[in-house]
Design a protein around this motif. Structure first.
Motif, PDB file in Angstrom:
ATOM      1  N   LYS A  91       0.845  -1.194   0.000  1.00 50.65           N
ATOM      2  CA  LYS A  91       0.000   0.000   0.000  1.00 50.65           C
ATOM      3  C   LYS A  91       0.884   1.249   0.000  1.00 50.65           C
ATOM      4  O   LYS A  91       1.940   1.287   0.617  1.00 50.65           O
ATOM      5  CB  LYS A  91      -0.918   0.005   1.207  1.00 50.65           C
ATOM      6  CG  LYS A  91      -1.929  -1.107   1.159  1.00 50.65           C
ATOM      7  CD  LYS A  91      -2.884  -1.025   2.310  1.00 50.65           C
ATOM      8  CE  LYS A  91      -3.895  -2.145   2.198  1.00 50.65           C
ATOM      9  NZ  LYS A  91      -4.823  -2.124   3.305  1.00 50.65           N
ATOM     10  N   GLN A  92       0.431   2.301  -0.669  1.00 49.68           N
ATOM     11  CA  GLN A  92       1.215   3.520  -0.821  1.00 49.68           C
ATOM     12  C   GLN A  92       1.147   4.431   0.397  1.00 49.68           C
ATOM     13  O   GLN A  92       2.042   5.216   0.616  1.00 49.68           O
ATOM     14  CB  GLN A  92       0.737   4.278  -2.071  1.00 49.68           C
ATOM     15  CG  GLN A  92       0.889   3.514  -3.358  1.00 49.68           C
ATOM     16  CD  GLN A  92       2.351   3.247  -3.711  1.00 49.68           C
ATOM     17  OE1 GLN A  92       3.242   3.970  -3.272  1.00 49.68           O
ATOM     18  NE2 GLN A  92       2.578   2.196  -4.456  1.00 49.68           N
ATOM     19  N   ASP A  93       0.086   4.355   1.206  1.00 52.19           N
ATOM     20  CA  ASP A  93      -0.085   5.287   2.312  1.00 52.19           C
ATOM     21  C   ASP A  93       0.751   4.919   3.532  1.00 52.19           C
ATOM     22  O   ASP A  93       0.810   5.671   4.474  1.00 52.19           O
ATOM     23  CB  ASP A  93      -1.575   5.395   2.680  1.00 52.19           C
ATOM     24  CG  ASP A  93      -2.138   4.073   3.137  1.00 52.19           C
ATOM     25  OD1 ASP A  93      -1.629   3.024   2.703  1.00 52.19           O
ATOM     26  OD2 ASP A  93      -3.110   4.095   3.914  1.00 52.19           O
ATOM     27  N   ARG A  94       1.431   3.827   3.556  1.00 49.24           N
ATOM     28  CA  ARG A  94       2.211   3.436   4.740  1.00 49.24           C
ATOM     29  C   ARG A  94       3.653   3.713   4.557  1.00 49.24           C
ATOM     30  O   ARG A  94       4.352   3.723   3.694  1.00 49.24           O
ATOM     31  CB  ARG A  94       2.016   1.966   5.044  1.00 49.24           C
ATOM     32  CG  ARG A  94       0.607   1.737   5.536  1.00 49.24           C
ATOM     33  CD  ARG A  94       0.493   0.338   6.054  1.00 49.24           C
ATOM     34  NE  ARG A  94      -0.818   0.184   6.652  1.00 49.24           N
ATOM     35  CZ  ARG A  94      -1.166  -0.857   7.318  1.00 49.24           C
ATOM     36  NH1 ARG A  94      -0.348  -1.836   7.508  1.00 49.24           N
ATOM     37  NH2 ARG A  94      -2.363  -0.950   7.839  1.00 49.24           N
TER      38      ARG A  94
END
Length: 94
Positions: A91-94
């Protein structure tokens, strides 16, 4: 079936006087057995097979092995590449 009925009724009468209602099974079984000997009372509304002008449904062909595709010979890919191809993407948000 009659032997089973006799065994059930004998077992029911031997259970200390308790009566289990199997007395309706004999007429029902007799009616079911005799219904196979009765002629059919309804006519099936179908075309006469001897009539050459009779309408008939079209014959369709459907293959039983249509979705099959051969997987042989398959050249094996390196296992790390195959594993990376099926792993979830991070995931990109982490």
């Amino acid at each position: 079936m009659l032997a089973l009925f006799g065994a059930k009724s004998a077992a029911a009468s031997a259970v200390g006087g308790r009566h289990i209602g199997f007395h309706w099974m004999l007429p029902a079984f007799a009616a079911l057995a005799l219904s196979g000997c009765m002629p059919a009372t309804t006519q099936i509304a179908a075309a006469d097979p001897a009539d050459p002008a009779a309408k008939a449904a079209r014959v369709g062909y459907r293959s039983t092995i249509a979705p099959y595709t051969s997987l042989r010979p398959a050249t094996p890919a390196p296992w790390r590449d195959r594993n990376d191809a099926v792993t979830p993407q991070p995931k990109q948000d982490r």
